[in-house]
Design a protein around this motif. Structure first.
Motif, mmCIF file in Angstrom:
data_model
loop_
_atom_site.group_PDB
_atom_site.id
_atom_site.type_symbol
_atom_site.label_atom_id
_atom_site.label_comp_id
_atom_site.label_asym_id
_atom_site.label_seq_id
_atom_site.Cartn_x
_atom_site.Cartn_y
_atom_site.Cartn_z
ATOM 1 N N UNK A 109 -13.228 64.481 32.076
ATOM 2 C CA UNK A 109 -12.622 65.668 31.285
ATOM 3 C C UNK A 109 -11.865 66.492 32.243
ATOM 4 N N UNK A 110 -10.602 66.954 31.800
ATOM 5 C CA UNK A 110 -9.794 68.005 32.858
ATOM 6 C C UNK A 110 -10.199 69.400 32.432
ATOM 7 N N UNK A 111 -10.279 70.161 33.463
ATOM 8 C CA UNK A 111 -10.526 71.664 33.560
ATOM 9 C C UNK A 111 -9.270 72.312 34.321
ATOM 10 N N UNK A 112 -8.748 73.248 33.798
ATOM 11 C CA UNK A 112 -7.392 73.845 34.537
ATOM 12 C C UNK A 112 -7.660 75.474 34.845
ATOM 13 N N UNK A 113 -6.855 76.144 35.633
ATOM 14 C CA UNK A 113 -7.074 77.273 35.885
ATOM 15 C C UNK A 113 -6.065 78.390 35.050
ATOM 16 N N UNK A 114 -5.480 77.896 34.134
ATOM 17 C CA UNK A 114 -4.654 78.931 33.566
ATOM 18 C C UNK A 114 -5.379 80.108 32.892
ATOM 19 N N UNK A 115 -4.844 81.163 32.517
ATOM 20 C CA UNK A 115 -5.618 82.111 31.738
ATOM 21 C C UNK A 115 -5.773 81.606 30.203
ATOM 22 N N UNK A 163 2.413 80.803 41.031
ATOM 23 C CA UNK A 163 2.244 81.571 42.271
ATOM 24 C C UNK A 163 2.779 80.745 43.689
ATOM 25 N N UNK A 164 3.456 79.633 43.390
ATOM 26 C CA UNK A 164 4.088 78.957 44.233
ATOM 27 C C UNK A 164 3.166 77.849 44.703
ATOM 28 N N UNK A 165 3.842 76.986 45.645
ATOM 29 C CA UNK A 165 3.077 75.695 46.189
ATOM 30 C C UNK A 165 2.017 75.912 47.037
ATOM 31 N N UNK A 166 2.379 76.937 48.151
ATOM 32 C CA UNK A 166 1.178 77.227 49.136
ATOM 33 C C UNK A 166 -0.292 77.417 48.437
ATOM 34 N N UNK A 167 -0.096 78.372 47.287
ATOM 35 C CA UNK A 167 -1.271 78.636 46.619
ATOM 36 C C UNK A 167 -2.020 77.631 45.773
ATOM 37 N N UNK A 168 -0.964 76.732 45.178
ATOM 38 C CA UNK A 168 -1.345 75.453 44.554
ATOM 39 C C UNK A 168 -2.167 74.478 45.275
ATOM 40 N N UNK A 169 -1.607 74.355 46.732
ATOM 41 C CA UNK A 169 -2.548 73.401 47.418
ATOM 42 C C UNK A 169 -3.725 74.183 47.990
ATOM 43 N N UNK A 170 -3.721 75.410 48.327
ATOM 44 C CA UNK A 170 -5.101 76.045 48.513
ATOM 45 C C UNK A 170 -6.093 75.738 47.306
ATOM 46 N N UNK A 171 -5.518 75.794 46.202
ATOM 47 C CA UNK A 171 -6.559 75.752 45.140
ATOM 48 C C UNK A 171 -6.982 74.339 44.856
ATOM 49 N N UNK A 172 -6.259 73.355 45.402
ATOM 50 C CA UNK A 172 -6.460 72.043 45.104
ATOM 51 C C UNK A 172 -7.544 71.414 46.121
ATOM 52 N N UNK A 182 -10.981 64.002 40.574
ATOM 53 C CA UNK A 182 -9.771 63.665 40.567
ATOM 54 C C UNK A 182 -8.793 65.354 40.750
ATOM 55 N N UNK A 183 -7.996 65.236 41.401
ATOM 56 C CA UNK A 183 -7.181 66.426 41.527
ATOM 57 C C UNK A 183 -5.646 66.296 40.873
ATOM 58 N N UNK A 184 -5.315 67.219 40.262
ATOM 59 C CA UNK A 184 -4.129 67.359 39.386
ATOM 60 C C UNK A 184 -3.221 68.575 39.688
ATOM 61 N N UNK A 185 -2.406 68.457 40.578
ATOM 62 C CA UNK A 185 -1.345 69.615 40.680
ATOM 63 C C UNK A 185 -0.203 69.638 39.771
ATOM 64 N N UNK A 186 -0.202 70.324 38.545
ATOM 65 C CA UNK A 186 0.681 70.244 37.792
ATOM 66 C C UNK A 186 2.015 70.829 38.201
ATOM 67 N N UNK A 187 3.222 70.034 37.780
ATOM 68 C CA UNK A 187 4.620 70.520 37.982
ATOM 69 C C UNK A 187 5.216 70.638 39.350
ATOM 70 N N UNK A 188 4.703 69.720 40.324
ATOM 71 C CA UNK A 188 5.607 69.824 41.523
ATOM 72 C C UNK A 188 6.973 69.680 41.218
#
Length: 283
Positions: A109-115, A163-172, A182-188
């Protein structure tokens, strides 16, 4: 033990690059399986579109997703990963979502961090929850997995757009530390960003190959070289189906019977008429 999850873990343990067309109903899932693909993903965008003819903006309910998911999981033997969106609430909701998806037959199951309400990651995501809340969601999902659900957890961030790539990498990195499978960084935005993600963050990575989306479409061999292990194609089959239906409707409107179609015998076999008749003969 969650048998679908065990099959998915076995696939991942082989180390192969997994090409994953995404489904939207039981029939599309069966076609994916018959074509020889080893796994599939129930796309939230595609289910919302095919079931409700509505956009992927949080309008479809978790009950509707589960209902669709049960039919999909019942129709195939290959592992199915389900789109769990934001988990549908606080960490207690996330745990229940993961438990429900496991009972429906999902391997992950995929869980994401959007509002909430969320939206498709390639249509202009503006907001994600703060990092601490995002980590709580992933921890809750992982706890549900470890408490008996067994489903693999795909942790997704949409922070690149918001918020930008650096924050996305921090969250990953934080999601990996929290135990996501499994890690999924959306929309690089380009291959360089994709390479940074795969190089700097440990764990199994999933790429999202959405035609005409934000991320460049790369062949599976190049994705594997970058460091991805799963290539998801979220809307390829839905887009192709819409194209084919429109083409057939244009033929009918012109007074012609469409010729670009499978024959009736193929449809009978696909949905199991022969197997049904063979079963009845036993009685």
């Amino acid at each position: 033990m969650n048998e679908p999850a065990a099959r998915l873990r076995t696939l991942l343990d082989r180390g192969d690059m997994l090409v994953m067309p995404c489904c939207f109903d039981a029939l599309s899932a069966r076609l994916i399986e018959q074509a020889g693909f080893p796994l599939t993903f129930m796309s939230g965008f595609a289910v919302s579109a095919s079931r409700l003819a509505l956009p992927d903006t949080g309008l479809i309910s978790v009950s509707e997703m589960l209902d669709q998911g049960r039919a999909i999981c019942d129709a195939v033997r290959i592992p199915v990963i389900g789109d769990g969106d934001t988990g549908h609430g606080n960490p207690a909701n996330v745990r229940r979502t993961v438990d429900q998806y496991a009972r429906a037959g999902f391997a992950g199951v995929m869980i994401e961090d959007q509002v909430m309400p969320k939206r498709c990651g390639h249509t202009g995501v503006k907001e994600v929850v703060d990092l601490s809340e995002a980590i709580r969601r992933v921890r809750a999902a992982v706890d549900a997995r470890d408490a008996g659900a067994g489903t693999l957890i795909v942790a997704r961030t949409d922070a690149r757009a918001a918020l930008g790539l650096e924050e996305a990498l921090r969250r990953m990195q934080a999601f990996a530390d929290a135990g996501a499978d499994i890690l999924f960084l959306e929309a690089p935005r380009d291959a360089a960003e994709m390479r940074r993600f795969c190089t700097e963050i440990p764990g199994i990575k999933m790429a999202n190959m959405l035609e005409e989306g934000i991320t460049p479409i790369l062949p599976p061999s190049e994705l594997a070289e970058i460091g991805y292990r799963i290539a998801a194609y979220p809307l390829t089959l839905l887009s192709a189906a819409v194209f084919a239906i429109r083409e057939a409707l244009a033929e009918l409107a012109a007074g012609r019977t469409p010729t670009r179609r499978v024959d009736f015998g193929t449809l009978r076999e696909l949905v199991g008429f022969d197997a049904y008749d063979d079963l009845l003969k036993r009685y």
